[in-house]
Motif scaffolding. Structure first.
Motif, short mmCIF file in Angstrom:
data_model
loop_
_atom_site.label_atom_id
_atom_site.label_comp_id
_atom_site.label_asym_id
_atom_site.label_seq_id
_atom_site.Cartn_x
_atom_site.Cartn_y
_atom_site.Cartn_z
N THR A 1 -4.01 7.05 -2.09
CA THR A 1 -3.53 5.71 -1.75
C THR A 1 -3.70 4.78 -2.94
O THR A 1 -4.73 4.82 -3.62
CB THR A 1 -4.32 5.14 -0.56
OG1 THR A 1 -4.11 5.97 0.58
CG2 THR A 1 -3.87 3.73 -0.22
N VAL A 2 -2.66 3.95 -3.18
CA VAL A 2 -2.77 2.92 -4.21
C VAL A 2 -2.31 1.59 -3.62
O VAL A 2 -1.53 1.56 -2.67
CB VAL A 2 -1.93 3.25 -5.46
CG1 VAL A 2 -2.37 4.56 -6.08
CG2 VAL A 2 -0.44 3.28 -5.15
N THR A 3 -2.81 0.52 -4.20
CA THR A 3 -2.44 -0.82 -3.76
C THR A 3 -1.75 -1.56 -4.89
O THR A 3 -2.21 -1.50 -6.04
CB THR A 3 -3.68 -1.61 -3.30
OG1 THR A 3 -4.26 -0.95 -2.17
CG2 THR A 3 -3.29 -3.04 -2.90
N VAL A 4 -0.65 -2.23 -4.56
CA VAL A 4 0.11 -3.00 -5.55
C VAL A 4 0.08 -4.45 -5.11
O VAL A 4 0.57 -4.80 -4.02
CB VAL A 4 1.56 -2.50 -5.64
CG1 VAL A 4 2.32 -3.29 -6.71
CG2 VAL A 4 1.61 -1.01 -5.94
N ALA A 5 -0.52 -5.31 -5.92
CA ALA A 5 -0.56 -6.74 -5.61
C ALA A 5 0.74 -7.39 -6.05
O ALA A 5 1.24 -7.12 -7.15
CB ALA A 5 -1.74 -7.40 -6.31
N LEU A 6 1.30 -8.26 -5.20
CA LEU A 6 2.52 -8.98 -5.51
C LEU A 6 2.19 -10.44 -5.79
O LEU A 6 1.23 -10.98 -5.22
CB LEU A 6 3.52 -8.88 -4.36
CG LEU A 6 4.44 -7.64 -4.34
CD1 LEU A 6 3.63 -6.35 -4.24
CD2 LEU A 6 5.42 -7.73 -3.17
N VAL B 1 0.87 -1.17 0.00
CA VAL B 1 0.00 0.00 0.00
C VAL B 1 0.91 1.22 0.00
O VAL B 1 1.73 1.39 0.90
CB VAL B 1 -0.94 0.02 1.22
CG1 VAL B 1 -1.78 1.30 1.22
CG2 VAL B 1 -1.83 -1.21 1.22
N LEU B 2 0.78 2.05 -1.03
CA LEU B 2 1.60 3.25 -1.17
C LEU B 2 0.73 4.47 -0.94
O LEU B 2 -0.38 4.56 -1.49
CB LEU B 2 2.24 3.30 -2.56
CG LEU B 2 2.98 2.04 -3.02
CD1 LEU B 2 3.56 2.25 -4.42
CD2 LEU B 2 4.07 1.67 -2.04
N LYS B 3 1.23 5.41 -0.15
CA LYS B 3 0.42 6.57 0.22
C LYS B 3 1.20 7.85 -0.01
O LYS B 3 2.43 7.89 0.12
CB LYS B 3 0.01 6.48 1.69
CG LYS B 3 -0.86 5.28 2.05
CD LYS B 3 -1.21 5.27 3.53
CE LYS B 3 -2.11 4.09 3.88
NZ LYS B 3 -2.43 4.06 5.34
N LEU B 4 0.44 8.91 -0.32
CA LEU B 4 0.92 10.28 -0.26
C LEU B 4 0.09 11.00 0.80
O LEU B 4 -0.97 10.53 1.19
CB LEU B 4 0.78 10.97 -1.62
CG LEU B 4 1.73 10.49 -2.72
CD1 LEU B 4 1.46 11.24 -4.02
CD2 LEU B 4 3.19 10.67 -2.31
N PRO B 5 0.58 12.14 1.27
CA PRO B 5 -0.19 12.85 2.29
C PRO B 5 -1.63 13.09 1.83
O PRO B 5 -1.86 13.62 0.73
CB PRO B 5 0.58 14.16 2.45
CG PRO B 5 1.99 13.79 2.13
CD PRO B 5 1.87 12.79 1.01
N PRO B 6 -2.62 12.72 2.64
CA PRO B 6 -4.04 12.83 2.24
C PRO B 6 -4.58 14.24 2.42
O PRO B 6 -5.52 14.47 3.18
CB PRO B 6 -4.72 11.84 3.19
CG PRO B 6 -3.88 11.88 4.42
CD PRO B 6 -2.47 12.08 3.95
#
Length: 729
Positions: A691-696, A644-649
């Motif tokens: 927020t984005v989600t990256v599946a591995l 889960v990658l985030k930038l300031p909301p």
């Protein structure tokens, strides 16, 4: 309960040594062969732990909790005797004298009756709490401490190895810790041509004031010897102007000077030699402004102190000014309310060796490079037991310093067995420089829980407290046994995140550490070679920045290591002694608090901001320099399924697309990374929380996760507010 009236400590925090029973029932500190070949002092006595003796009392401990009797005891165990109860030792050697380390309840006093092979002696040992229960409330984190005291007795007869020597509490509770058995030589005779203090009017009964007689003898013996015959002598004020003279007694069990301030002088032309008598003070508390020391200031160059018994003082030797080429050897320093010895700046070519120190209320042995650096000086072959507030040996700055072949055990509260530190306390301070050699030392039950940091300190600590460690620190041939927490610790204890660099650890045997072998909390690196460990309590390595996000510590494998390859997985919790690593929690963010590095960063937007658990802080790479990469060390290989990658909301962050790939590695070497998820664009939008989600893939197992960013539509740099890694898809 004793407490100091001093308003502030001159220096302190954090900061501990050992009667060196390596296991219950073993003899303690006997010869250079004990425990480690040539580690510790060659002592004239043999020590036996009370918990290994026969008793009608109650054994207490083991315990490492600050403020308990057991935690301050040798071996972390002792025997509590109610009135009428006894503890009986088998004498380990021929002896005619005994010294007992004991504790009685605060405010009480009494006696220990002494029996040899069942026959009560006419002599007894007086016990008292007068010199115990010290408070240092101005030192943050300290509790009442200094529970034990030492009392000695000439038996008046010889006992042989195997004879039974018993101590019975007569009229108060007595906790007996350890007994030292010694064959004391007869009193030495007066050297030819010496000036006796009694010839100048000194009173050997201890009733009269002998101060002026000592001064007159020193003045008359310039270039020669002042003789202190057998007896007790009372001094009511300190000596000064001492130079070019030898002060010699008939032996430390025969010639005794009673004073809390023996020599107090800021300078001397030197060639002062002090040997073979006892100085016993009346210090019952620690007042830092008072010169309640055996030596306060300077003996001058080319001086020596040997064969002394120093007890009930604030500090044994507090050495400032010119003490070049000083030798301090074969002394006993007991029951000081602060340091045993402190080289307080400007010392050159000083050798402190072969000494026995027990029950110090601060660092047992310290070098503190205030005003100018201690240079080319060493602590060698000393045996240190039970410093109850600080370190066994502490090196605070200095140039080309050696700590070699010392035996240290049972440290307490605010310290380690050995601390190599840039903690300055005051200015002008001279940080570590040149080569710091830490060789051949044995540390037993060393390390403590620091109440100020709320986490433990290792048996051997390298600490960039107030500034980066740029000296070369070589730690070789070390034995660490039964540390209650970690073996080696690397930390920036002031909380500023200064790096610890240029450290090598080669040749170490670590047995039964309570938590980990390596406790790494600072940015920097250390190379480990031929370090073997067994019976590790929790994991091999705890590698978590202090404070969080302050940088990465690289544990470099130099080969020959074994028994400590695992890593503690969760920087949000401390390992508990002996409980092992926790079961993986699928819902836990594996990246939180872990070491993070990057190919570049902008201003305060450092890599650690991307793993600090706070998405409002962020890492930003160097501008206009794609590609840029952020790498997180998870501590051990993990089957990561989701990032889960985030930038300031915040609405101030406009939507943007960052193009990145995910790479993984098992060991972090440059050639070992492989692509886990190929490069693609990921849309960060305030409307969906940035927020984005990256599946591995399901077969992913990596220790090092790398985000390789090649573009950002919202800013000419890579930006990550938080990277989170989970075991769940």
């Amino acid at each position: 309960m004793h407490s100091s009236t001093s308003s502030a400590s001159v220096r302190r925090l954090p900061a501990i040594g050992a009667t060196v029973a390596l296991a219950a029932g073993m003899l303690v500190t006997l010869t250079p062969a004990a425990a480690h070949a040539a580690a510790g002092a060659a002592l004239p006595f043999a020590s036996v732990e009370a918990e290994s003796a026969t008793t009608t009392g109650t054994k207490i401990g083991p315990d490492v909790t600050q403020g308990t009797l057991a935690s301050e005891a040798s071996g972390r165990q002792a025997v509590r005797l109610a009135a009428g109860q006894r503890v009986e030792f088998s004498a380990p050697r021929a002896a005619n004298a005994v010294n007992v380390a004991y504790s009685v309840p605060d405010g009480q006093s009494g006696t220990l009756d002494v029996y040899v092979n069942g026959t009560k002696l006419s002599k007894s040992i007086a016990v008292t709490s007068k010199y115990s229960y010290v408070d240092t409330s101005w030192i943050t984190g300290s509790k009442t401490h200094h529970f034990y005291d030492n009392a000695r007795l000439l038996l008046g007869q010889n006992v042989g190895a195997g004879d039974k020597v018993a101590f019975e509490a007569k009229n108060t509770q007595v906790t007996v810790d350890v007994a030292d058995f010694e064959q004391v030589d007869a009193a030495a005779g007066q050297p030819a041509g010496s000036v006796s203090v009694t010839a100048k009017g000194a009173d050997p009964t201890g009733q009269g004031d002998s101060t002026q007689a000592f001064r007159d003898a020193i003045a008359a013996a310039q270039g020669g010897v002042v003789w202190i015959p057998p007896g007790d002598y009372k001094l009511t004020s300190s000596l000064n102007g001492v130079q070019n003279v030898t002060l010699r007694g008939a032996g430390s069990w025969h010639s005794t000077v009673h004073t809390s301030r023996f020599i107090d002088q800021s300078s001397s032309s030197g060639k002062v030699h002090i040997k073979d008598f006892a100085v016993i003070g009346e210090v019952t508390e620690r007042v830092d402004a008072n010169p309640d020391n055996f030596v306060n200031g300077s003996l001058g160059p080319d001086s020596s102190v040997s064969g002394m018994w120093l007890q009930h003082l604030k500090v044994g030797l507090w050495l400032t000014g010119n003490n070049d080429n000083l030798v301090v050897e074969n002394n006993r320093i007991l029951d000081t309310t602060a340091d045993g010895l402190n080289l307080n700046g400007s010392a050159k070519n000083v050798r402190v060796r072969g000494n026995f120190l027990r029950n110090q209320g601060d660092d047992a042995l310290a070098m503190w490079s205030l005003n100018s650096p201690d240079t080319n000086s060493s602590f060698e072959n000393n045996t240190i037991s039970q410093p109850n507030l600080a370190n066994g040996i502490a090196i605070y700055g200095g140039t080309d310093i050696s700590v070699k072949n010392n035996l240290i055990s049972d440290t307490n509260a605010l310290g380690s067995g050995i601390a190599i530190s840039n903690q300055k306390f005051l200015d002008p301070f001279h940080p570590l420089s040149g080569t710091i050699t830490v060789d051949g030392n044995t540390l037993v039950r060393a390390g403590a829980m620091n109440p100020n940091w709320n986490h433990p300190m290792g048996a051997l600590r390298v600490d960039s407290y107030n500034s980066a460690i740029d000296a070369t620190v070589n730690i070789t041939d070390t034995t660490i046994k039964d540390s209650p927490y970690s073996a080696f610790e690397f930390v920036s204890g002031g909380g500023k995140g200064y790096p610890v660099k240029n450290v090598t650890v080669k040749g170490a045997t670590v047995t039964n550490p309570g938590t980990v072998v390596v406790q790494a909390e600072a940015q920097g690196a250390a190379k480990f070679s031929d370090v073997t460990a067994s019976s590790v309590g929790a994991a091999g390595v705890y590698n978590c920045p202090f404070p969080a996000g302050s940088g990465t510590f690289e544990v470099t494998d130099g080969g020959g290591n074994s028994g400590w390859s695992s890593s503690w997985p969760d920087c949000s919790t401390w390992p508990e002694p002996g409980k092992g690593s926790p079961e993986p929690d699928p819902g836990r963010n594996l990246a939180k608090g872990r070491p993070a590095t990057a190919t570049g960063s902008q201003d305060v937007y450092t890599p650690g901001k991307a793993v600090d658990g706070d998405a409002t802080t962020y890492w930003e790479s160097a501008n206009n320099a794609f590609p840029q990469a952020l790498t997180v060390d998870l501590g051990s290989s993990q089957a990561v399924r989701r990032l889960v990658l985030k930038l300031p909301p915040s609405s101030a962050w406009g939507a943007r697309t960052q193009t990145l790939s995910v790479l993984g590695s098992a060991d972090g070497s440059a050639s070992s990374y492989s692509t886990v998820v190929g490069s693609q664009g990921y849309r960060f939008d305030p409307a969906t929380g940035n927020t984005v989600t990256v599946a591995l893939p399901g077969n992913t197992s990596v220790r090092y996760l790398k985000l390789n960013v090649t573009g950002n539509t919202g800013w000419p740099a890579a930006q990550i507010g938080e990277v989170e890694a989970y075991l769940t898809s």
